[in-house]
Write an enzyme that holds these catalytic residues in place. Structure first.
Site, short mmCIF file in Angstrom:
data_model
loop_
_atom_site.label_atom_id
_atom_site.label_comp_id
_atom_site.label_asym_id
_atom_site.label_seq_id
_atom_site.Cartn_x
_atom_site.Cartn_y
_atom_site.Cartn_z
CB THR A 383 -6.29 -2.45 -2.45
OG1 THR A 383 -5.03 -1.81 -2.33
CG2 THR A 383 -6.33 -3.33 -3.65
CG ASN A 403 -0.40 2.39 -2.52
OD1 ASN A 403 -0.70 1.43 -1.82
ND2 ASN A 403 0.78 2.93 -2.48
CG ASP A 425 2.68 -0.57 -3.55
OD1 ASP A 425 2.73 -0.35 -2.33
OD2 ASP A 425 1.66 -1.00 -4.11
CB SER A 454 1.16 -5.52 -6.25
OG SER A 454 -0.12 -5.66 -5.70
CB SER A 455 0.49 -7.40 -1.06
OG SER A 455 1.75 -7.05 -0.56
N GLY A 475 -6.17 -4.67 1.34
CA GLY A 475 -5.56 -4.81 2.67
C GLY A 475 -4.05 -4.77 2.66
N GLY A 476 -3.46 -4.18 1.61
CA GLY A 476 -2.00 -4.02 1.58
C GLY A 476 -1.31 -5.35 1.81
N1 GLY Z 1 -0.93 -0.90 -3.35
C1 GLY Z 1 -1.25 -2.14 -2.76
C2 GLY Z 1 -0.71 -3.31 -3.46
O1 GLY Z 1 -0.51 -3.22 -4.65
O2 GLY Z 1 -0.47 -4.32 -2.88
#
Ligand code: GLY
Length: 573
Positions: A383, A403, A425, A454-455, A475-476
């Site tokens: 991201t 993503n 996700d 999402s994170s 960083g997911g």
């Molecule tokens: N695709 C990463 C997020 O939305 O957290």
């Protein structure tokens, strides 16, 4: 319309380079990255020096933080193609200098033809790769509408001026960095697997300094410049996306595109000691989880225990375990699922969650179910984020994503950009982990028109009512814990922002039941103490990549890009 002409733009960054470029890196590329900048008035931190340069030029031309952020996002769609995008989505958190806050959610949506079992085979098992690679993995892109709506509400300079630098970068090309060249080489097989026709990214042996020209992307950006949202969601570009879908069994339709709208949402806010945290509400889990984490540790004397004391890490890990258990069960798109935000953030609830915390022993994740009152997680590390403050003190924190690296790897022929693989996700099947090892439940099940959880945690923090910090990261699933830790490194442990960002981090996400630690980041002696408490550890090279701005006591701004991405760059004046 006034425009930043190519010649001015390039002369600005070549001038900067000629003043500061003694390194080979700068000589080869014509740009170099600066990780730690001070500014008396304004600051931009982004994943790439050319994107930061665009933002700085807009600020100097009289644009506000929203203008500069929009220009940076379009520029990074060109110079940071693995995550910067117009084929993906994101979240923008805004705090104006009068204290007004707003967020815009331009997260992708599931297409109308999407359904909850679309990534399962007839036996009900997940088909590997279907939600991550190829046309079916793409959600309806939100970036262009999000940026246009943000501009309509808060922009100062003409929109045409903000997108112009990106058009020029795409048209003229730019020299790729060593990091970008390595990524491009790594994904050649993936590009070829899902793209039949040649495109500018398919090439053997990319090297640092090779020029990447994106003529079709320049044409698409010019359409957006001339026609606004219709330049992307209707006409030639929409037609090109739908043609691409038909060629690869994708399901995004003309109607999906025409109907896409970004959504303004009230920020999720809360207190931690003297600080007010302003962050992103669902469909991001970031703001809720960050506030839960801060509230869970608030009453413990971590300032006295200190940074990387085993008591501090143990407490923070146990808080992370509980917050991520809640995330997996309770968080999803609020337009489709009743997310109990107030309950999750109430003092009684958070205290209850920590009631079984033992300072002497690690909990087992199998014993830590999501909190009970009603009614899990998916996401890649690729991201990206930008943080901006303008001379009037307006601040913007923006995280955007495709993503995975280069999204689903499908490059839209005739329109020149990569599409996201954000559908991964969603929770494709309850309890089955996604690419981040996150699990999910009903709250995040696939439904047509729904946004996936999402994170991303774009966040702005006030201290005593004044701007204190602008922060966020790619960083997911590790984004939330990185924002949590870097903020506490400054606010609780008194670190300078550069040290705070570069300090080694740890991450627990409930499942799998282990602490991720960065390579060489934790001393052996400390590891032994954590093991004695019952924690298991697993080493990774690095986690989230923070980009932050700290407003210092004298009112000046410190901008810091993360050592974890060689191209991260801070520029201020
Ligand atoms: N695709 C990463 C997020 O939305 O957290």
């Amino acid at each position: 319309m006034p425009k930043i002409r190519c010649s001015i733009f390039f002369s600005v960054f070549f001038l900067v380079i000629s003043l500061s470029s003694s390194t080979l890196f700068a000589q080869q590329l014509g740009y170099s990255s600066n990780k730690n900048a001070l500014g008396s008035q304004a600051m931009v931190v982004s994943p790439h020096p050319l994107a930061s340069e665009v933002g700085l030029a807009i600020l100097k031309a009289g644009g506000n933080a929203i203008d500069a952020t929009i220009a940076v996002q379009f520029a990074q769609a060109v110079v940071y193609p693995r995550a910067g995008n117009i084929g993906g989505g994101g979240f923008m958190v805004i705090r104006l200098n009068n204290g007004e806050t707003a967020t815009i959610d331009y997260r992708e949506k599931a297409p109308r033809k999407a359904h909850r079992n679309m990534y399962l085979d007839q036996a009900g098992n997940i088909v590997p790769g279907l939600s991550t690679k190829g046309h079916l993995a793409a959600g309806v892109p939100g970036t262009v509408d999000g940026l246009i709506q943000a501009h309509e509400k808060y922009g100062k300079l003409p929109f045409q001026q903000l997108i112009q630098p990106a058009i020029e970068l795409a048209e003229n090309g730019y020299p790729v960095s060593q990091t970008e060249a390595a990524r491009l080489n790594r994904f050649q097989d993936d590009f070829k697997a899902v793209n039949d026709d040649p495109n500018p990214f398919i090439k053997e042996n990319w090297k640092e300094g090779d020029i990447l020209k994106q003529t079709l992307l320049a044409q698409t950006l010019t359409r957006i410049q001339q026609k606004g949202r219709a330049g992307f969601y209707k006409g030639k570009v929409a037609k090109a996306i739908v043609k691409e879908m038909k060629e690869g069994n994708g399901i995004i339709s003309r109607r999906d595109l025409a109907k896409y709208r970004a959504q303004w949402r009230a920020a999720v806010t809360g207190q931690y000691k003297d600080y007010t945290v302003i962050s992103m509400p669902p469909p991001s889990s970031g703001g809720v989880a960050l506030l839960q984490l801060l509230k869970m540790v608030e009453d413990y004397p971590i300032e006295d225990w200190g940074f990387h004391d085993p008591r501090t890490i143990h407490l923070m890990v146990e808080a992370e375990r509980r917050a991520y258990a809640d995330r997996s069960q309770h968080l999803g798109d609020m337009d489709f699922y009743p997310v109990p935000i107030d309950s999750l953030l109430s003092k009684e609830y958070v205290e209850g969650r920590m009631a079984n915390f033992s300072p002497k022993k690690a909990s087992l994740s199998s014993d830590i179910l999501a909190g009970a009152f009603q009614g899990q997680i998916k996401e890649s590390f690729e991201t990206t984020h930008s943080s901006v403050v303008d001379k009037d003190g307006n601040a913007v924190s923006l995280t955007t994503t495709l993503n995975s690296n280069f999204g689903c790897k499908v490059w839209v022929d005739e329109a020149g950009f990569f599409l996201n693989n954000e559908m991964d996700d969603f929770s494709s099947k309850p309890g089955v982990p996604n690419q981040f090892g996150l699990v999910g439940a009903e709250a995040n099940a696939i439904q047509p028109g729904k946004r996936m959880l999402s994170s991303m945690t774009p966040t702005i923090i006030e201290k005593d009512g004044e701007l204190f910090m602008v922060i966020g990261a790619p960083g997911g699933s590790t984004i939330i814990t990185a924002v949590f830790q870097v903020f506490l490194n400054v606010a609780a442990f008194g670190m300078d922002l550069e040290a705070a960002v570069n300090a080694s981090r740890f991450h627990h996400q409930w499942l799998p039941d282990r602490i991720l630690i960065e390579k060489n980041g934790i001393k052996e002696e400390l590891k032994e103490k954590l093991k004695a408490l019952g924690h298991q550890m697993y080493e990774v090279n690095y986690m989230a990549v923070i980009k932050a701005i700290h407003r210092l006591q004298d009112g000046s701004l410190q901008g810091v890009g993360d050592r974890r991405n060689p191209d991260d760059d801070a520029k201020g004046y």
